[in-house]
Design a protein around this motif. Sequence first.
Motif, short mmCIF file in Angstrom:
data_model
loop_
_atom_site.label_atom_id
_atom_site.label_comp_id
_atom_site.label_asym_id
_atom_site.label_seq_id
_atom_site.Cartn_x
_atom_site.Cartn_y
_atom_site.Cartn_z
N ARG A 1 0.95 -1.37 -0.09
CA ARG A 1 -0.03 0.15 0.06
C ARG A 1 0.87 1.28 0.18
O ARG A 1 1.73 1.50 0.92
CB ARG A 1 -0.83 0.01 1.36
N PHE A 2 0.80 1.95 -0.85
CA PHE A 2 1.46 3.25 -1.30
C PHE A 2 0.46 4.68 -1.01
O PHE A 2 -0.57 4.42 -1.10
CB PHE A 2 2.04 3.72 -2.65
N GLN A 3 1.26 5.59 -0.40
CA GLN A 3 0.23 6.93 -0.07
C GLN A 3 1.23 7.96 -0.81
O GLN A 3 2.39 8.01 -0.54
CB GLN A 3 0.49 6.96 1.52
N ALA B 1 -4.01 -2.31 -8.17
CA ALA B 1 -5.24 -3.24 -7.92
C ALA B 1 -6.29 -2.51 -7.36
O ALA B 1 -7.58 -2.78 -7.70
CB ALA B 1 -4.61 -4.16 -6.85
N SER B 2 -6.30 -1.32 -6.48
CA SER B 2 -7.34 -0.62 -5.69
C SER B 2 -6.65 0.54 -5.05
O SER B 2 -5.29 0.73 -5.05
CB SER B 2 -7.85 -1.46 -4.75
N HIS B 3 -7.68 1.49 -5.15
CA HIS B 3 -7.15 2.71 -4.67
C HIS B 3 -8.35 3.33 -3.81
O HIS B 3 -9.62 3.10 -3.72
CB HIS B 3 -6.67 3.70 -5.73
N ASP B 4 -7.80 4.35 -2.78
CA ASP B 4 -8.52 5.24 -2.17
C ASP B 4 -8.43 6.79 -2.32
O ASP B 4 -7.14 7.09 -1.79
CB ASP B 4 -8.61 4.77 -0.74
N THR C 1 -4.36 6.64 -1.02
CA THR C 1 -3.52 5.41 -0.87
C THR C 1 -3.99 4.54 -2.30
O THR C 1 -5.08 4.40 -2.97
CB THR C 1 -3.86 4.49 0.25
N LEU C 2 -2.91 3.60 -2.64
CA LEU C 2 -2.97 2.67 -3.78
C LEU C 2 -2.25 1.51 -3.55
O LEU C 2 -1.31 1.57 -2.92
CB LEU C 2 -2.74 3.26 -5.16
N ASP C 3 -2.87 0.37 -3.79
CA ASP C 3 -2.41 -0.82 -3.60
C ASP C 3 -1.88 -1.45 -4.95
O ASP C 3 -2.73 -1.43 -5.87
CB ASP C 3 -3.29 -2.05 -2.88
N ILE C 4 -0.78 -2.11 -5.03
CA ILE C 4 -0.22 -2.88 -5.86
C ILE C 4 0.19 -4.30 -5.60
O ILE C 4 0.61 -4.73 -4.68
CB ILE C 4 0.93 -2.37 -6.73
#
Length: 233
Positions: free
Chosen positions: A37-39, A68-71, A76-79
Amino acid sequence: MISSMPKWIGDLFAGSLRPNVKILKTSYISSQIKRIRFQGNISKMNLQIGYANVIRVSETEYRNYTVASHDTIAGTLDIVFHIHGNGVGSRYIDALKTGDELFISDPRGKKLYDAGSKQQIIFGDETSLGTACSLLPILKQNQQQFHFYFELAEENKHTPQLLGLENCTVFPKNDVFTNEKNIDDLRTSHWRAANFILTGNVKSMQTLRRVLKSSTTGKILSQGYWLEGKKGL
Ligand SMILES: Cc1cc2nc3c(=O)[nH]c(=O)nc-3n(C[C@H](O)[C@H](O)[C@H](O)COP(=O)(O)OP(=O)(O)OC[C@H]3O[C@@H](n4cnc5c(N)ncnc54)[C@H](O)[C@@H]3O)c2cc1C
């Protein structure tokens, strides 16, 4: 897509390639599948299904990965990464930990989703898990029939389920997808008008495409993610 750049060019653009995200957390879904999870400031990112972000994995090398998903509110974004151990990207990602900062480009590339068909069939491997995660909510929201087919190594066979994916069939690697006869045996009546999304291993995709061309009136949307012996597709 660009995969390497001489160091002097990288240095020239050093300002625009400086770290723009920070790692909030990392987790291993299996020994080879790592979710990070990146921010950062993602408010201007044009996140489309199938688009990829370039990550700078060394002074001269860049690799493509899919959100893969983000907010957007939390920034945040997930890879989901395949840690295959054969390349500089894989080794770099394996070593990443909470608090690390790095450069991720804006997403771009090929759109892989066309809402036109009621049935959507998705093929891929470990590198496609993130794309599958990004597709799931939209498939459900659009009330489409869908099925994911993955070719995965034994140690990764439970990862689709652990990532929350639904309607999945998992095959062992180098078995079904590289054999036209085996793919033919998989065909169901759903395939006739379905759209197909193919990502992952280029060799498997080429075999799939050959079989599908004669068995569907739907669209075949494809993007190779890696090719045996080739650096950075
Ligand atoms: C549009 C796009 C989106 C992508 N999204 C993702 C993603 O979300 N998650 C993800 O994990 N990957 C994704 N990939 C694939 C990833 O970019 C490649 O696997 C890339 O080659 C990894 O770089 P590397 O430096 O580890 O290996 P490279 O230096 O590029 O290659 C070194 C060697 O490793 C082999 N190799 C490369 N990838 C694999 C693999 N997966 N399994 C086994 N051997 C391999 C190559 O054939 C080559 O022989 C995507 C690729 C594209 C083009």
